[in-house]
Each structure stands twice: as C-alpha cells, then as structure tokens.
Design an enzyme around this catalytic site. Structure first.
Site, PDB file in Angstrom:
ATOM      1  N   CYS A   1       1.287  -1.389   0.036  1.00  0.00           N
ATOM      2  CA  CYS A   1      -0.180  -0.065   0.033  1.00  0.00           C
ATOM      3  C   CYS A   1       0.724   1.123   0.270  1.00  0.00           C
ATOM      4  CB  CYS A   1      -0.992  -0.312   0.842  1.00  0.00           C
ATOM      5  SG  CYS A   1      -2.255   1.172   1.339  1.00  0.00           S
TER       6      CYS A   1
ATOM      7  N   HIS B   1      -3.375  -5.682   1.010  1.00  0.00           N
ATOM      8  CA  HIS B   1      -2.641  -6.189   2.251  1.00  0.00           C
ATOM      9  C   HIS B   1      -2.722  -6.932   2.941  1.00  0.00           C
ATOM     10  CE1 HIS B   1      -2.336  -1.827   3.866  1.00  0.00           C
ATOM     11  NE2 HIS B   1      -3.552  -1.429   3.291  1.00  0.00           N
TER      12      HIS B   1
ATOM     13  N   GLU C   1      -0.913  -8.531   5.202  1.00  0.00           N
ATOM     14  CA  GLU C   1      -0.792  -8.617   6.514  1.00  0.00           C
ATOM     15  C   GLU C   1      -1.510  -8.684   7.025  1.00  0.00           C
ATOM     16  OE1 GLU C   1      -0.697  -6.492   4.905  1.00  0.00           O
ATOM     17  OE2 GLU C   1      -0.572  -4.338   6.296  1.00  0.00           O
TER      18      GLU C   1
END
Lengths: 83, 226
Positions: free
Chosen positions: B87, B195, B197
C-alpha cells in the site's frame, strides 16, 4: 540574489483528479453550470538564492525533478518573480 | 533459524503492527526499524508497511523516499534482498524508483476500503513463491491512491519482463492493465496495494494473505543475512 518563485504543479491530462471532478459536479447546483474543465493542482511559493535567473531556474527544475513533482503524473511550470 | 524481517516505520505509518503480527504468527521474527536508521544489519527481508508516511504530504511516498533508511533499503534491494512494499509502502517504492510507474488517485471519487480479489501472475518473486499462476486470493484494499499507471515504454517493459506479480479480478480503482502488484525483473522487490498482512488470521476475515507473507519468509530464509 534572492529570487521569489512560484512552482505550479499540474496533473497531466487524463490523470485522475477526484478533487477537480467533485468541485465541477457541484457547480451546476450552485448556479455555475457554465464553468467546466476544473483541475486541481498545487502551487508552491519559495525563494531561491542564485547568482542569476538562469541559475535559479536550473536549481528549481532540479528540485522539481527530485521532489516537488512526479514526472509520471505531473507537469510543472516555474514562474520567477525577481525584484 | 527463523528469518528476521525488518518492518520500516515512517512517521505516519500505521500498518506496521499488522505486519509484525503476521510475520510472527507464521514463524518469522519481526523487527521494527525506525525510518531514521540506515542500519539493516541482521535482516533477511524488509517490509515497507501501509499508512501515511510523512502525512502523505506533497504526494504519497514523496518525502519518505528521502528518509535515511531508504538508501539502505535501496542497497539491500540491489544486493538481492527481498523487499516488499504494501500500500503506502508500494507508493514509497515507486517514488524511490525501486519500482517503475506511479500510483495516481483512484478512478472513482472514493477512498476504497473493501475486499478485492487478485490473481497471481508470477511466482518467482519474494512474495509469491508459494503460489501458483492463476491462484485467486481475497485481500483487503484500503487506499485513495492505488490506481497504477506507467508511461507506454514502461508498460511494454512490464509485459516483456514479466513484472506484473498480481492483477485484480474486477478492477476496483482503474489501475492500468488491472495491476494490483508489480516486481522488479529479478523478483526480489515487490510492491502491491492490497494488504496480505491483514489476511493472515480468520479473526480478521480471511487467511489468503498467509501464503504471501509465508512466501516472503521463505525467500528471506533461503538468503544469508545481509
């Protein structure tokens, strides 16, 4: 010699400008339906100490390339206001 | 020994703890690296996390590029070290010219905060080694400037050198050629807007990101410490 300068940063034609588009979409409601082509950019005022105008322009162009503008998306116009 | 991943924190980063959690849940060791440090000693991989580095002032990533850590990240990347920008981290990598192109504002007028499906296009990268071409992953996106673009020459190069790692299935933001993530030709530097994660624990809605973070740990593990 100190040169006062204005760096105008414009998003290139075709580059997404949601801020400009949002402003333009509000205009008819406000009675400004005849206004179009709204593009939002940035204007940065700064001073540069250089021996002459050409030198000031060179340094500012170099600063634009290094930091102030992203050449993939933006064009710049440098205006010097020497006094 | 577990791979140690450095997670760089700029003033305004806000996804560093998500990255640390995901790395540690998958068996890696995470270390927070402040942006003012130019020391990446002992690290096997580096993540530039999401957020608003330096407030996104001027442009996302524009100021972060000049943080002291970025020179070290550049050297680490050039020596073959795995570097992943997520990002805002992707925006930083493009501004630092470690990846080509730029991220412009989304084609719609909105900040996007939703799930997106991506398709794996390339598997010999630091982030996708555990996947197969064509795998589809559901990941969250959370951005205003995620609309990838590049000049025609770079666009041709991306295709010729296989530098597109992930593409959207159902383009959410107008991104050129549905690009969700790209890599350098060597595959050790990867940037993506979604994302992974945040998709490593069922508690947060899905685990499709675990294979990507796991791939990064595998890439980090096969490399001797920097």
């Amino acid at each position: 010699m100190i040169f006062e300068a204005m760096v105008e940063i414009r998003t290139r034609p075709g580059i997404s400008d949601p801020e400009g588009a949002t402003i333009e979409s509000a205009l008819p409601r406000l009675g400004f339906g005849e206004v179009s082509g709204v593009r939002v950019g940035k204007a940065i005022r700064l001073s540069v100490d250089a021996p002459d105008e050409a030198g000031a322009r060179r340094r500012l162009a170099s600063l634009c390339d290094a930091l102030l503008a992203n050449p993939v998306m933006e064009d710049v116009e440098i205006t010097l206001m020497a006094d | 020994m577990a791979a140690t991943v450095g997670v760089v924190v700029f003033p305004g980063s806000n996804c560093e703890h998500d990255a640390v959690e995901a790395i540690e849940a998958l068996g890696g060791t995470a270390r927070i690296v402040w942006h003012g440090s130019a020391d990446l000693g002992g690290l096997d991989a580096v993540i530039l996390p999401g957020g608003f580095a330096h407030g996104d002032y001027l442009r996302p990533g524009a100021i972060a590029r000049f943080s002291p850590v970025m020179e070290a990240v550049g050297e680490f990347a050039r020596s073959g070290g795995p570097v992943v920008g997520i990002c805002n981290g992707f925006q930083v990598l493009t501004e630092a010219r470690l990846l080509p192109g730029a991220l412009q504002k989304n084609a719609g007028l909105r900040f996007l905060c939703r799930e997106a499906t991506v398709r794996v296009e390339r598997t010999d990268t630091a982030l996708t080694s555990g996947t197969n071409v064509g795998d589809q992953l559901v990941l969250s996106i959370n951005h205003f400037d995620g609309n990838y673009l590049a000049d025609p020459e770079t666009r041709r190069r991306l295709a010729e050198e296989g530098m597109v790692a992930l593409r959207y299935v159902g383009n959410p933001n107008g991104s050129m050629d549905d690009i969700a993530g790209i890599c350098n030709p060597e595959g050790n530097v990867v940037g993506l807007m979604p994302h992974p994660e945040r998709a490593c624990d069922p508690l947060t809605g899905g685990t499709d990101g675990a294979v990507l973070i796991g791939s990064l740990l595998a890439s980090a593990g096969v490399r001797t410490s920097y």
